[in-house]
Design a protein around this motif. Sequence first.
Motif, mmCIF file in Angstrom:
data_model
loop_
_atom_site.group_PDB
_atom_site.id
_atom_site.type_symbol
_atom_site.label_atom_id
_atom_site.label_comp_id
_atom_site.label_asym_id
_atom_site.label_seq_id
_atom_site.Cartn_x
_atom_site.Cartn_y
_atom_site.Cartn_z
ATOM 1 N N UNK A 1 25.354 8.803 19.893
ATOM 2 C CA UNK A 1 24.083 8.187 19.521
ATOM 3 C C UNK A 1 23.098 9.292 19.152
ATOM 4 N N UNK B 1 18.899 10.241 18.262
ATOM 5 C CA UNK B 1 17.534 9.805 18.516
ATOM 6 C C UNK B 1 16.539 10.795 17.923
ATOM 7 N N UNK C 1 12.671 11.814 19.140
ATOM 8 C CA UNK C 1 11.608 11.654 20.117
ATOM 9 C C UNK C 1 10.379 12.399 19.601
ATOM 10 N N UNK D 1 6.977 12.078 26.314
ATOM 11 C CA UNK D 1 8.110 11.975 25.393
ATOM 12 C C UNK D 1 8.249 10.506 24.980
ATOM 13 N N UNK E 1 16.313 5.269 16.851
ATOM 14 C CA UNK E 1 17.654 5.515 17.392
ATOM 15 C C UNK E 1 18.701 5.047 16.398
ATOM 16 N N UNK F 1 11.466 15.882 18.214
ATOM 17 C CA UNK F 1 12.758 16.380 18.678
ATOM 18 C C UNK F 1 13.872 15.445 18.226
ATOM 19 N N UNK G 1 23.299 12.144 21.882
ATOM 20 C CA UNK G 1 23.692 11.630 23.191
ATOM 21 C C UNK G 1 25.175 11.300 23.226
ATOM 22 N N UNK H 1 28.682 11.345 29.685
ATOM 23 C CA UNK H 1 29.089 12.413 30.604
ATOM 24 C C UNK H 1 29.947 11.848 31.727
ATOM 25 N N UNK I 1 26.665 8.039 33.148
ATOM 26 C CA UNK I 1 25.640 9.016 32.783
ATOM 27 C C UNK I 1 25.806 9.425 31.324
ATOM 28 N N UNK I 2 24.685 9.553 30.634
ATOM 29 C CA UNK I 2 24.707 9.949 29.230
ATOM 30 C C UNK I 2 23.812 11.161 29.043
ATOM 31 N N UNK I 3 24.358 12.204 28.455
ATOM 32 C CA UNK I 3 23.614 13.453 28.330
ATOM 33 C C UNK I 3 22.960 13.551 26.966
ATOM 34 N N UNK I 4 21.647 13.787 26.975
ATOM 35 C CA UNK I 4 20.889 14.013 25.753
ATOM 36 C C UNK I 4 20.768 15.513 25.516
ATOM 37 N N UNK I 5 21.186 15.945 24.352
ATOM 38 C CA UNK I 5 21.022 17.351 23.951
ATOM 39 C C UNK I 5 19.987 17.382 22.839
ATOM 40 N N UNK I 6 18.968 18.224 23.028
ATOM 41 C CA UNK I 6 17.846 18.254 22.099
ATOM 42 C C UNK I 6 17.913 19.429 21.146
ATOM 43 N N UNK J 1 20.767 5.554 36.401
ATOM 44 C CA UNK J 1 20.922 6.989 36.202
ATOM 45 C C UNK J 1 19.570 7.666 36.014
ATOM 46 N N UNK K 1 17.570 11.724 35.660
ATOM 47 C CA UNK K 1 17.801 13.071 35.154
ATOM 48 C C UNK K 1 16.596 13.973 35.429
ATOM 49 N N UNK L 1 15.027 17.388 33.453
ATOM 50 C CA UNK L 1 15.058 18.304 32.321
ATOM 51 C C UNK L 1 13.973 19.354 32.513
ATOM 52 N N UNK M 1 13.982 21.744 25.457
ATOM 53 C CA UNK M 1 14.339 20.864 26.563
ATOM 54 C C UNK M 1 15.807 21.024 26.915
ATOM 55 N N UNK N 1 18.851 20.007 29.920
ATOM 56 C CA UNK N 1 19.180 19.208 31.104
ATOM 57 C C UNK N 1 19.486 20.112 32.294
ATOM 58 N N UNK O 1 26.118 13.757 38.934
ATOM 59 C CA UNK O 1 27.066 13.692 37.821
ATOM 60 C C UNK O 1 27.047 14.984 37.021
ATOM 61 N N UNK O 2 25.847 15.426 36.649
ATOM 62 C CA UNK O 2 25.702 16.636 35.847
ATOM 63 C C UNK O 2 24.946 17.666 36.672
ATOM 64 N N UNK P 1 16.638 7.480 26.821
ATOM 65 C CA UNK P 1 16.022 7.719 28.116
ATOM 66 C C UNK P 1 14.581 7.213 28.102
ATOM 67 N N UNK Q 1 11.215 8.620 29.795
ATOM 68 C CA UNK Q 1 10.771 9.855 30.436
ATOM 69 C C UNK Q 1 9.515 9.622 31.272
#
Lengths: 117, 113
Positions: free
Chosen positions: A33, A35, A37, A45, A50, A91, A95, A98, A102-107, B31, B33, B35, B43, B45, B55-56, B102, B104
């Motif tokens: 996915x 996004x 932001x 944020x 999306x 940004x 996504x 994980x 859980x879903x990890x967002x990398x920016x 869930x 998080x 950051x 940013x 995680x 989890x992470x 997410x 925030x």
Amino acid sequence: AQTVTQSQPEMSVQEAETVTLSCTYDTSESNYYLFWYKQPPSRQMILVIRQEAYKQQNATENRFSVNFQKAAKSFSLKISDSQLGDTAMYFCAFMRSSGAGSYQLTFGKGTKLSVIP
Amino acid sequence: DTAVSQTPKYLVTQMGNDKSIKCEQNLGHDTMYWYKQDSKKFLKIMFSYNNKELIINETVPNRFSPKSPDKAHLNLHINSLELGDSAVYFCASSQGKPIYGYTFGSGTRLTVV
């Protein structure tokens, strides 16, 4: 590992004009996915738009739209009729799952957009 | 009616101190998080918890310890604070459907002097 690249650290646009912010990403995943932001000076944020990777149709939200090119791994944001309130850091984010819900967002590193009156 | 709330919003402390940042969400998300946003606005995680389970756990100094007493709360405790810990720390939460992204919190600006 996933990487997100925003090649424009800063941009400016005249009020009422259109601006496009670039984003490319690198992944070997097929399901993910994307996004955009927005972070105004208030620091909050805010989710702008999306896109699901398996959907060909580009997402739109009022004045905001994306150009999603999956093969090129490109996800640009177009802001039409720019308003002073659009001034913010933008940004791009990727996504993926994980595991365990859980879903990890990398920016990306962000693009600072200034709207000029 | 704040969805994800963090306290405090600002924290100024001396090197070597121990401090905590609290986060609570009333969205019913499973869930949560943490950051870190550095001085260049990047940013990254740090941790994620799903229903109280870690989890992470990214490459973060073990001076940072998250604690989740229940799925609505995720606190961040930092021991022996260093100058390099100065940053904005964001808490976030997500529900089962990733397309929603997410939600925030408003961030905690930590300044170590």
